[in-house]
Scaffold this active site. Structure first.
Site, PDB file in Angstrom:
ATOM      1  N   CYS A 111       6.606 -51.927  33.623  1.00  0.00           N
ATOM      2  CA  CYS A 111       5.389 -51.693  32.833  1.00  0.00           C
ATOM      3  C   CYS A 111       5.349 -52.548  31.567  1.00  0.00           C
ATOM      4  CB  CYS A 111       5.259 -50.217  32.481  1.00  0.00           C
ATOM      5  SG  CYS A 111       5.202 -49.170  33.925  1.00  0.00           S
ATOM      6  N   HIS A 247       0.695 -49.789  26.224  1.00  0.00           N
ATOM      7  CA  HIS A 247       0.790 -49.424  27.645  1.00  0.00           C
ATOM      8  C   HIS A 247       0.269 -47.999  27.834  1.00  0.00           C
ATOM      9  CE1 HIS A 247       2.089 -48.665  31.608  1.00  0.00           C
ATOM     10  NE2 HIS A 247       3.170 -47.972  31.290  1.00  0.00           N
ATOM     11  N   ASN A 277      -2.026 -44.518  34.823  1.00  0.00           N
ATOM     12  CA  ASN A 277      -1.038 -45.540  34.457  1.00  0.00           C
ATOM     13  C   ASN A 277      -1.035 -46.619  35.543  1.00  0.00           C
ATOM     14  OD1 ASN A 277       1.279 -47.037  34.042  1.00  0.00           O
ATOM     15  ND2 ASN A 277       2.633 -45.287  33.716  1.00  0.00           N
TER      16      ASN A 277
HETATM   17  O1  UT7 Z   1       5.048 -46.128  32.660  1.00  0.00           O
HETATM   18  C1  UT7 Z   1       6.336 -45.646  32.811  1.00  0.00           C
HETATM   19  C2  UT7 Z   1       6.330 -44.346  33.593  1.00  0.00           C
HETATM   20  N1  UT7 Z   1       5.703 -43.351  32.807  1.00  0.00           N
HETATM   21  C3  UT7 Z   1       6.311 -42.222  32.434  1.00  0.00           C
HETATM   22  O2  UT7 Z   1       7.421 -41.930  32.760  1.00  0.00           O
HETATM   23  C4  UT7 Z   1       5.545 -41.322  31.547  1.00  0.00           C
HETATM   24  C5  UT7 Z   1       6.400 -40.723  30.467  1.00  0.00           C
HETATM   25  N2  UT7 Z   1       6.550 -39.306  30.605  1.00  0.00           N
HETATM   26  C6  UT7 Z   1       5.501 -38.476  30.542  1.00  0.00           C
HETATM   27  O3  UT7 Z   1       4.395 -38.893  30.362  1.00  0.00           O
HETATM   28  C7  UT7 Z   1       5.758 -36.988  30.640  1.00  0.00           C
HETATM   29  O4  UT7 Z   1       7.142 -36.717  30.537  1.00  0.00           O
HETATM   30  C8  UT7 Z   1       5.207 -36.392  31.963  1.00  0.00           C
HETATM   31  C9  UT7 Z   1       3.697 -36.395  31.955  1.00  0.00           C
HETATM   32  C10 UT7 Z   1       5.718 -37.188  33.163  1.00  0.00           C
HETATM   33  C11 UT7 Z   1       5.679 -34.935  32.110  1.00  0.00           C
HETATM   34  O5  UT7 Z   1       5.273 -34.192  30.968  1.00  0.00           O
HETATM   35  P1  UT7 Z   1       6.308 -33.189  30.255  1.00  0.00           P
HETATM   36  O6  UT7 Z   1       5.579 -32.543  29.177  1.00  0.00           O
HETATM   37  O7  UT7 Z   1       7.516 -34.016  29.900  1.00  0.00           O
HETATM   38  O8  UT7 Z   1       6.586 -32.141  31.391  1.00  0.00           O
HETATM   39  P2  UT7 Z   1       7.962 -31.759  32.116  1.00  0.00           P
HETATM   40  O9  UT7 Z   1       8.409 -32.886  32.993  1.00  0.00           O
HETATM   41  O10 UT7 Z   1       8.907 -31.258  31.093  1.00  0.00           O
HETATM   42  O11 UT7 Z   1       7.485 -30.562  33.030  1.00  0.00           O
HETATM   43  C12 UT7 Z   1       7.029 -29.342  32.487  1.00  0.00           C
HETATM   44  C13 UT7 Z   1       6.648 -28.391  33.607  1.00  0.00           C
HETATM   45  C14 UT7 Z   1       7.724 -28.249  34.667  1.00  0.00           C
HETATM   46  O12 UT7 Z   1       7.735 -26.891  35.084  1.00  0.00           O
HETATM   47  P3  UT7 Z   1       8.827 -25.876  34.495  1.00  0.00           P
HETATM   48  O13 UT7 Z   1      10.164 -26.472  34.876  1.00  0.00           O
HETATM   49  O14 UT7 Z   1       8.597 -25.853  33.021  1.00  0.00           O
HETATM   50  O15 UT7 Z   1       8.494 -24.601  35.208  1.00  0.00           O
HETATM   51  C15 UT7 Z   1       7.229 -29.097  35.804  1.00  0.00           C
HETATM   52  O16 UT7 Z   1       7.686 -28.659  37.059  1.00  0.00           O
HETATM   53  O17 UT7 Z   1       5.480 -28.892  34.295  1.00  0.00           O
HETATM   54  C16 UT7 Z   1       5.739 -28.905  35.697  1.00  0.00           C
HETATM   55  N3  UT7 Z   1       4.964 -30.017  36.283  1.00  0.00           N
HETATM   56  C17 UT7 Z   1       3.698 -29.885  36.702  1.00  0.00           C
HETATM   57  N4  UT7 Z   1       2.869 -28.832  36.741  1.00  0.00           N
HETATM   58  C18 UT7 Z   1       1.627 -29.030  37.221  1.00  0.00           C
HETATM   59  C19 UT7 Z   1       5.340 -31.309  36.447  1.00  0.00           C
HETATM   60  N5  UT7 Z   1       4.344 -32.007  36.991  1.00  0.00           N
HETATM   61  C20 UT7 Z   1       3.306 -31.155  37.163  1.00  0.00           C
HETATM   62  C21 UT7 Z   1       1.997 -31.295  37.672  1.00  0.00           C
HETATM   63  N6  UT7 Z   1       1.199 -30.214  37.669  1.00  0.00           N
HETATM   64  N7  UT7 Z   1       1.525 -32.472  38.118  1.00  0.00           N
END
Ligand code: UT7
Length: 320
Positions: A111, A247, A277
């Site tokens: 990216c 980005h 993204n």
């Molecule tokens: O360009 C390079 C690639 N980009 C990235 O890697 C993006 C950078 N990271 C992010 O933008 C964020 O970390 C995410 C959007 C990917 C995730 O957001 P977060 O606030 O860090 O959430 P999390 O991974 O800590 O997940 C929180 C909860 C989890 O459930 P529990 O364990 O709290 O019960 C996940 O299982 O949200 C759950 N979850 C979802 N729920 C509904 C994860 N994905 C989803 C979803 N819908 N799509």
């Protein structure tokens, strides 16, 4: 280098968060609040290389040039169905670019690819290896995610952003970094075992792996550091920068950086709400949209910042 013209192209299919929640355990509320994304364009029956070529054609038109003026093609792409030939060679064929001589090459810096490629193109122009470079960043990430994995598939969209770069001294500063952290974002193609091995230990299918929280933390820290460094290297202050184009991985990342810098919303552009993204294509698609909306004038100072798998980062200050 200087930017002579920009272009972009997107797949025709728009997919909203509600459409995803029809087959995934997710919701518009979760995706919107965690990422800012409301919809994205997803490649369907288009050919990926046609999208890349269309973005390139639009950039050549915007630069007031023709295919005959292009004497180098560089493409940034993480993955597409062709391992070879390069995307740049495919684009060359589709646009009928012959040049007097027109080398083609692809780069993959995930990216952060857009900023990496910009630095490379500047070097090619400075050493007179090229006078007009067609630079296309194109991605079809949605074909490489696991559509059962809600943590990753909701984040991405597809598209292409392009520019024609000519000789000039408008790249005021640039910084590229890389720290090996192979496990935070990984996508490996399946391999066929040779007749000389059992196939044991060879992965036949590995969907994209993404440690979202780790990427988020790294992205915010690295971007804050890189942005401060390139602004200082250019002998400027943050107040001098007219437009920040970061980005588009998560609206919360952009907001965290903006708030840390204490700058007003109107100087930070974003289109992740409508595009998702699109990896290395995200900054050039955003730039083309903002240019075509008439928000950027010649002479304005732009700041680009990208980060991604590697872990790689890149930032640059460019006079438009
Ligand atoms: O360009 C390079 C690639 N980009 C990235 O890697 C993006 C950078 N990271 C992010 O933008 C964020 O970390 C995410 C959007 C990917 C995730 O957001 P977060 O606030 O860090 O959430 P999390 O991974 O800590 O997940 C929180 C909860 C989890 O459930 P529990 O364990 O709290 O019960 C996940 O299982 O949200 C759950 N979850 C979802 N729920 C509904 C994860 N994905 C989803 C979803 N819908 N799509």
């Amino acid at each position: 280098m200087k930017i002579l013209g920009t272009g972009s192209a997107l797949p025709k299919k728009t997919v909203s968060n509600d459409m995803l929640s029809e087959f995934l355990d997710t919701s518009d509320e979760w995706i919107t609040t965690r990422t800012g994304i409301k919809s994205r364009q997803i490649i369907t029956d288009e050919r990926f290389e046609d999208l890349a070529a269309l973005a390139g054609e639009r950039a050549i038109q915007a630069a007031g040039l023709s295919a005959d003026d292009i004497d180098y093609i560089v493409c940034s792409n993480v993955a597409n169905c062709y391992i070879t030939p390069s995307l740049a060679s495919l684009v060359q064929g589709l646009l009928g670019i012959k040049g007097p001589s027109c080398p083609t090459m692809d780069i993959n810096s995930a990216c952060a690819g857009f900023v990496y490629g910009l630095d490379l193109c500047d070097a090619l122009l400075q050493t007179s290896r090229a006078s007009h470079i067609l630079y296309v960043c194109a991605e079809e990430v949605t074909r490489f995610v696991d559509w059962n994995q809600r943590e990753t598939c909701v984040l991405f969209g597809d598209g292409a952003g392009a520019m024609v770069l000519g000789k000039g001294d408008n790249l005021l500063s640039c910084k590229l970094t890389s720290v090996p952290m192979a496990d935070v974002i990984t996508y490996r193609l399946p391999l066929e075992p040779t007749p000389y091995e059992t196939g044991e230990g060879i992965d036949t299918h590995l969907p994209m792996q993404l440690k979202g929280r780790e990427v988020f933390r790294n992205a915010v820290n690295c971007a804050q550091r890189d942005i401060a460094d390139v602004i200082a290297k250019a002998g400027l202050t943050a107040d001098d920068i007219d437009h920040f184009l970061l980005h588009q991985a998560n609206l919360r990342i952009v907001e965290a950086i903006r708030e840390h810098m204490g700058l007003p919303e109107e100087r930070f552009h974003s289109n992740i709400q409508r595009r998702g993204n699109t990896s290395s294509a995200s900054i050039p698609i955003l730039l083309d949209e903002v240019v075509r909306e008439g928000k950027i004038k010649r002479g304005d100072l732009l700041l680009f910042d990208g980060f991604g798998a590697g872990f790689v980062t890149g930032a640059a200050v460019v006079r438009y």
